[in-house]
Design an enzyme around this catalytic site. Structure first.
Site, mmCIF file in Angstrom:
data_model
loop_
_atom_site.group_PDB
_atom_site.id
_atom_site.type_symbol
_atom_site.label_atom_id
_atom_site.label_comp_id
_atom_site.label_asym_id
_atom_site.label_seq_id
_atom_site.Cartn_x
_atom_site.Cartn_y
_atom_site.Cartn_z
ATOM 1 C CD GLU A 271 35.805 33.639 -19.644
ATOM 2 O OE1 GLU A 271 36.587 34.591 -19.455
ATOM 3 O OE2 GLU A 271 35.236 33.403 -20.726
ATOM 4 C CD GLU B 108 33.399 38.286 -18.825
ATOM 5 O OE1 GLU B 108 32.279 38.133 -18.289
ATOM 6 O OE2 GLU B 108 34.346 37.499 -18.642
HETATM 7 C C1 3H9 Z 1 37.176 39.719 -18.555
HETATM 8 O O1 3H9 Z 1 37.441 39.023 -17.632
HETATM 9 C C2 3H9 Z 1 37.305 39.269 -19.991
HETATM 10 C C3 3H9 Z 1 37.462 37.777 -20.154
HETATM 11 O O2 3H9 Z 1 36.213 37.153 -20.233
HETATM 12 C C4 3H9 Z 1 38.115 37.412 -21.454
HETATM 13 C C5 3H9 Z 1 39.522 37.639 -21.634
HETATM 14 C C6 3H9 Z 1 40.068 37.022 -22.901
HETATM 15 N N1 3H9 Z 1 41.339 44.585 -13.825
HETATM 16 O O3 3H9 Z 1 36.098 48.003 -7.454
HETATM 17 P P1 3H9 Z 1 37.152 48.199 -6.406
HETATM 18 C C7 3H9 Z 1 40.906 47.460 -9.597
HETATM 19 S S1 3H9 Z 1 36.658 41.319 -18.335
HETATM 20 C C8 3H9 Z 1 42.146 45.548 -13.359
HETATM 21 O O4 3H9 Z 1 37.354 49.553 -5.863
HETATM 22 P P2 3H9 Z 1 35.703 46.456 -4.625
HETATM 23 C C9 3H9 Z 1 40.048 48.717 -9.467
HETATM 24 O O5 3H9 Z 1 40.249 49.570 -10.568
HETATM 25 C C10 3H9 Z 1 36.767 41.585 -16.597
HETATM 26 N N2 3H9 Z 1 41.887 46.243 -12.235
HETATM 27 O O6 3H9 Z 1 37.012 47.157 -5.195
HETATM 28 C C11 3H9 Z 1 40.557 49.291 -8.159
HETATM 29 O O7 3H9 Z 1 41.791 49.934 -8.436
HETATM 30 P P3 3H9 Z 1 42.249 51.234 -7.604
HETATM 31 C C12 3H9 Z 1 35.641 40.996 -15.868
HETATM 32 C C13 3H9 Z 1 40.786 45.929 -11.563
HETATM 33 O O8 3H9 Z 1 36.154 45.618 -3.520
HETATM 34 C C14 3H9 Z 1 40.854 48.039 -7.337
HETATM 35 O O9 3H9 Z 1 40.985 46.971 -8.285
HETATM 36 N N3 3H9 Z 1 35.715 41.380 -14.476
HETATM 37 C C15 3H9 Z 1 39.914 44.932 -11.987
HETATM 38 O O10 3H9 Z 1 34.627 47.460 -4.431
HETATM 39 C C16 3H9 Z 1 39.749 47.709 -6.366
HETATM 40 O O11 3H9 Z 1 38.507 47.661 -7.062
HETATM 41 C C17 3H9 Z 1 35.090 42.478 -13.992
HETATM 42 O O12 3H9 Z 1 34.442 43.190 -14.731
HETATM 43 C C18 3H9 Z 1 40.227 44.233 -13.173
HETATM 44 N N4 3H9 Z 1 39.439 43.241 -13.655
HETATM 45 O O13 3H9 Z 1 35.177 45.519 -5.816
HETATM 46 C C19 3H9 Z 1 35.247 42.741 -12.527
HETATM 47 N N5 3H9 Z 1 38.881 44.846 -11.108
HETATM 48 O O14 3H9 Z 1 42.341 50.770 -6.184
HETATM 49 C C20 3H9 Z 1 35.517 44.185 -12.277
HETATM 50 C C21 3H9 Z 1 39.128 45.755 -10.157
HETATM 51 O O15 3H9 Z 1 43.533 51.621 -8.250
HETATM 52 N N6 3H9 Z 1 35.759 44.472 -10.874
HETATM 53 N N7 3H9 Z 1 40.267 46.422 -10.417
HETATM 54 O O16 3H9 Z 1 41.119 52.236 -7.838
HETATM 55 C C22 3H9 Z 1 34.791 44.557 -9.955
HETATM 56 O O17 3H9 Z 1 33.624 44.321 -10.205
HETATM 57 C C23 3H9 Z 1 35.186 44.991 -8.575
HETATM 58 O O18 3H9 Z 1 36.433 45.655 -8.692
HETATM 59 C C24 3H9 Z 1 35.334 43.858 -7.536
HETATM 60 C C25 3H9 Z 1 35.941 44.431 -6.231
HETATM 61 C C26 3H9 Z 1 33.942 43.277 -7.254
HETATM 62 C C27 3H9 Z 1 36.243 42.778 -8.041
#
Ligand code: 3H9
Length: 712
Positions: free
Chosen positions: A120, A140
């Protein structure tokens, strides 16, 4: 090449503004986000972005700005850890609005994953350039939300409403090349750094002197959207995802993008976003997100535990399970030797693997060359000698202790020192199997779920003597092959099947007492399971359990159950979906269960034989007995230390048994259902029905009495 590190900056600030000193790019200001691990847009990043934007706009030497991220990825979304807590200003919509209104052109330079709030931010920039390996998406919906910082309004303006709906409803990202074709990014670069790609794009922009209008001002892609699109999506969702809250709001938000001016559409999006944020489904899905990551950190197993190199795998048994397991490794590029005792079995196994890959290729998910690459990684053989240099062997042979112990003795003789020996048993004692070898420290269970190449769950069964390094290696390997590995201890059925067994027992008892299989299944699917208990039995095959029960009866096992109505169905050749008849009947080629009067008659006959007068069973009783018995068993599993934490149980049921992810997981849900209520019902059923399954768990009673959660 200028790097953000060369410039003046406050290191503790996750966002820095700087401008290269001299050189061709000295007119371009660089905003760098550096907030490991994934540059989540938390409070510090939001305020840092605003401050850096102010700096950039005030910097007279900067004619354009680039937003770039340090580390492995562009911003991967809002910081999920902040959800459910009071949000500190500035909000992401405020940040995005300021970018949108910026008086200088802003370029987003994307690498890794630009997801959710991260995308975004990029959508509010004037230009987006992505590295070829980048992925872009709005996931999301997977967290029970909708894009809340303008994503539902800007994405349709770039890619059209139909494609935007597909992307936002699926939550799946697109690759950079597809993003370019869709109009989501303006350029794709390869063989360069994201910073350089961004600077080049800014340079082009300045050279052309033609700044694109903000995405918010564009209407060409949404003009003329077919209004029928939204009604069709709503009808589809009502059928496919009746339980889910946020997808319906997503349709409303994208419709607003098409029917309202930008500012009003954005206000509508905010309203809908906040409603999703309040929904219990958001809390459940976010619990499930973190639970999946938490299970990888096994309590008592230090993160720096030495692991062994796994380059070559052996699989014993070329049946459905063994073949599926070999595919899991081949899919990850790891060569697998597939061993069977007979050439015929081996040929059948290899042919089934090929059929499987070819079916995937027909769906467009693999190329013909990839099919051949994967087939070439699987080496069929009749000789154990070919396992001599395997680093890990998974045994997936017939479920008999004698057979397995013989295999493990042979593996002990054949495999090199340090090779890990794993059994895929679902019911047998891993310690007794390990005892057949002279290296029990190298033995553990790897309990795959069928179909092994599809199901993401892997129960990693730690035996009494399994070494830390073996456990750590296999937990790491699970991730490498795309599985969710959960460490569990040794007991009958481990965690998943042990809980399933109790639900199965209650489901059978409910039908004997007067419920119908359809009623039990309906209550479970209304709860959110994709399949009811009896539909699942039909899918798995009734014959499997029947043969085991028959075996136990014939051997005079005192604990063998008397034949039940399922056994009668199996005796009549009704094995389930594979024979188009089981608890239900199936039209040829269809998986839709159809209630069958023949089955109702078999059940009635069974009740008569047992002297049971059927009674009306309420849906509420079905719900309580099927679900509370699971919670009670899960609590016993925690008490016994078979699972170390509630998240382990939640994750096993989410990834192996279709527990609805929006409910967070079995124990997460139990806390929301009310432990007092569950404990009271368990004690009541223990009194009224009896049986070991209703013996109340001490932990459950204690948590209920103390008002303490059992999950989290
Ligand atoms: C949003 O954006 C709402 C908005 O539209 C509106 C707002 C107003 N936040 O998965 P991994 C941590 S909703 C905090 O093992 P990979 C994860 O917990 C969000 N922490 O790595 C882990 O921590 P730990 C929309 C996060 O390489 C570490 O990072 N976004 C977040 O296999 C590594 O993650 C999503 O839904 C986060 N957003 O995959 C994306 N993301 O090491 C969600 C990750 O302590 N994330 N962490 O266990 C993913 O899909 C995957 O983490 C990603 C990396 C592909 C990024």
């Amino acid at each position: 090449m200028p790097s953000p590190a060369q410039t003046e900056a406050v290191p503790s600030n996750p966002v820095q503004y700087a401008r290269p000193n001299g050189g061709v790019w000295s007119q371009v200001g660089v905003i760098t986000v550096d907030y490991p691990p994934v540059n989540a847009v938390g409070h510090g990043v939001r305020s840092g972005l605003l401050a850096a934007l102010d700096d950039g706009l005030a910097d007279d030497g900067a004619d354009a700005l680039v937003i770039v991220c340090a580390g492995r990825t562009f911003m991967a979304g809002a910081d999920i850890r902040e959800f459910g807590k009071p949000s500190a200003p500035p909000t992401l919509p405020e940040v995005v609005a300021r970018l949108d209104a910026a008086s200088k052109p802003v370029v987003a330079a994307i690498h890794g994953t630009a997801l959710g709030g991260g995308l975004e931010v990029a959508l509010a920039c004037h230009v987006r350039v992505a590295l070829k390996s980048a992925k872009l998406g709005l996931p999301e919906v997977k967290l029970g939300l909708l894009p809340g910082a303008g994503g539902t309004q800007r994405l349709p303006r770039l890619v059209g409403a139909a494609k935007a709906l597909d992307m936002i409803l699926s939550g799946d990202p697109v690759g950079a090349e597809e993003a370019l074709a869709l109009g989501l990014v303006d350029a794709v670069e390869d063989g360069t750094s994201p910073l350089e790609a961004g600077l080049r794009a800014a340079e082009r922009l300045l050279a052309e002197g033609n700044v694109p209008q903000p995405v918010s001002a564009r209407t060409d892609r949404i003009a003329g959207t077919d209004p029928g699109l939204f009604a069709a999506k709503r009808a589809e969702l009502a059928k496919r995802q009746p339980h889910l809250f946020s997808p319906h709001r997503i349709v409303d938000a994208v419709e607003a993008a098409v029917t309202l001016p930008f500012a009003e559409g954005t206000a509508r999006e905010r309203e809908l976003f906040l409603a999703c944020m309040e929904s219990p489904q958001r809390a459940g899905l976010i619990h499930a997100f973190f639970a999946e990551r938490e299970v990888a950190k096994v309590p008592g197993l230090p993160a720096d535990t030495p692991t062994r190199d796994i380059r070559k795998i052996g699989v014993i048994g070329a049946g459905t399970m063994g073949g599926g397991i070999a595919m899991c490794f081949a899919n990850a590029g790891i060569p697998a030797v597939l061993v069977d005792t007979a050439q015929e079995g081996l040929d059948r196994g290899i042919a089934a693997i090929r059929r499987n890959y070819e079916a995937t290729a027909r769906k467009g998910r693999l190329t013909a060359a990839q099919v051949e690459e994967r087939m070439a990684l699987i080496h069929p053989t009749l000789s154990y000698a070919d396992l001599a240099d395997a680093d890990l062997v998974v045994e997936a042979a017939f479920e008999s202790m004698e057979v397995k112990q013989t295999i493990f003795r042979k593996l002990d003789e054949t495999c090199k020192p340090g090779a890990i020996l794993a059994t895929n048993t679902s019911t047998l004692d891993v310690d007794a199997i390990a005892a057949a070898t002279g290296r029990p420290q190298d033995v553990l269970g790897m309990h795959f779920f069928s179909p092994a190449n599809v199901m993401r769950l892997l129960e990693v069964v730690r035996g009494a003597k399994t070494s830390d390094s073996v456990l750590a290696t296999v937990m790491g390997l699970a991730r490498r092959i795309g599985k969710v590995g959960v460490a569990v201890g040794v007991c009958y059925g481990f965690v998943g099947n042990r809980i399933l067994h109790q639900r199965g027992r209650e489901s059978m008892a409910l039908v004997e007492e007067g419920a119908s299989p359809e009623q039990v299944d309906r209550v479970l699917t209304e709860f959110g399971f994709p399949l009811g208990h009896f539909s699942m039995t039909d899918l798995a095959g009734i014959d499997v359990g029947w043969r085991i029960r028959e075996e136990r009866r014939k051997s005079g096992d005192p604990e063998a159950q008397a034949p039940n109505w399922l056994d009668t169905l199996a005796e009549r050749g009704r094995y389930g979906q594979k024979t188009s008849a089981g608890v239900y009947r199936y039209e040829p080629g269809s998986r839709t269960p159809i209630p069958d009067p023949e089955v109702a008659a078999v059940i009635e006959e069974d009740r008569r034989r047992r002297g049971i007068t059927p009674r009306t069973v309420s849906d509420e009783e079905v719900r309580e007995r099927c679900l509370y018995v699971m919670v009670n068993e899960a609590a016993k599993i925690l008490e016994e230390g078979i699972a170390a934490r509630p998240v382990d149980i939640d994750t096993i049921w989410l990834h192996g048994y279709g527990f609805p992810s929006w409910r967070g997981g079995l124990l997460f849900w139990a806390d929301r259902e009310g432990l007092g209520r569950i404990a009271e019902a368990v004690q009541r059923y223990h009194r009224d029905i009896g049986g070991p399954q209703w013996r109340p768990s001490a932990l459950l009673l204690q948590c209920a009495a103390e008002g303490r959660p059992i999950g989290c």
